[in-house]
Enzyme design. Structure first.
Site: not given
Ligand code: ADP
Length: 191
Positions: A127, A133, A88, A144, A13
């Protein structure tokens, strides 16, 4: 144009979103990045956010909505926005629809990046070595993934019912993925 990007962790993404914002000239709104930024301070709020993210769980809807609502008020969001990693949960999706409707706006398209899960885990572990991270370790990656299926995958049906879902094969090489996204955008663009 208002675009939502859906896909499991590691689906690519981030890469595609960067290309898309360059092409469309609209801001990239990544709730993951915003939460990581909020988490980087030495405050009680930061530690509270970390307790969710570092465990591979989702941050609370109300916190995410507060961050997004605030960001959407900025002038640069007027022409459109690319939501990455948001919504999400179906609650966030409903709240986003309401938020936009209050301004007489709506989403144009929800793009689902569909990928092979085994490949995803490989990518994420790779990654983990390069980006450092905290949430990129074997245990958290599986958590996740579980959270994605349980809480985020239902959004696919949500947007499909709204006739806004475009599925893109995320297993193609990055250029081909981008080309597929662009052709889908041409179909769904409402304004
Ligand atoms: P990835 O898609 O690789 O997991 P993101 O950067 O989108 O990475 O998200 C990292 C973390 O941030 C998620 O695992 C979650 O804990 C939190 N997060 C991100 N966006 C949301 C959201 N819209 N609602 C709740 N938690 C979120």
């Amino acid at each position: 144009m208002r675009i939502v990007f859906i896909g499991p962790p590691g689906a690519g993404k981030g890469t595609q979103c960067k290309r898309l914002v360059d092409r469309l000239g609209i801001p990239h709104l990544s709730t993951g990045e915003m939460l990581r930024e909020a988490k980087s301070h030495n405050t009680a709020l930061a530690r509270w956010i970390a307790s969710y993210i570092d465990a591979g769980r989702l941050a609370p809807d109300h916190l995410v909505m507060r961050i997004v609502t605030h960001r959407l008020k900025a002038k640069d969001c007027v022409p459109g926005v690319l939501f990455d990693g948001f919504p999400r949960t179906t609650i966030q999706a409903h709240l986003l629809d309401d938020l936009l409707a209050e301004q007489g706006l709506q989403l144009d398209i929800a793009i689902e990046l569909r990928v092979d899960e085994k490949k995803l885990v490989e990518r994420l572990l790779k990654r983990a070595g390069t980006e450092g991270r905290n949430d990129d370790n074997r245990e958290t990656i599986h958590e996740r993934m579980r959270v994605y299926h349980l809480q985020t995958a239902p959004l696919i049906e949500y947007y499909s019912k709204q006739k806004k879902l475009a599925v893109v094969d995320g297993m193609q090489p990055p250029d081909a993925v981008f080309a597929s996204i662009e052709s889908q955008l041409n179909h769904y663009r409402t304004h």
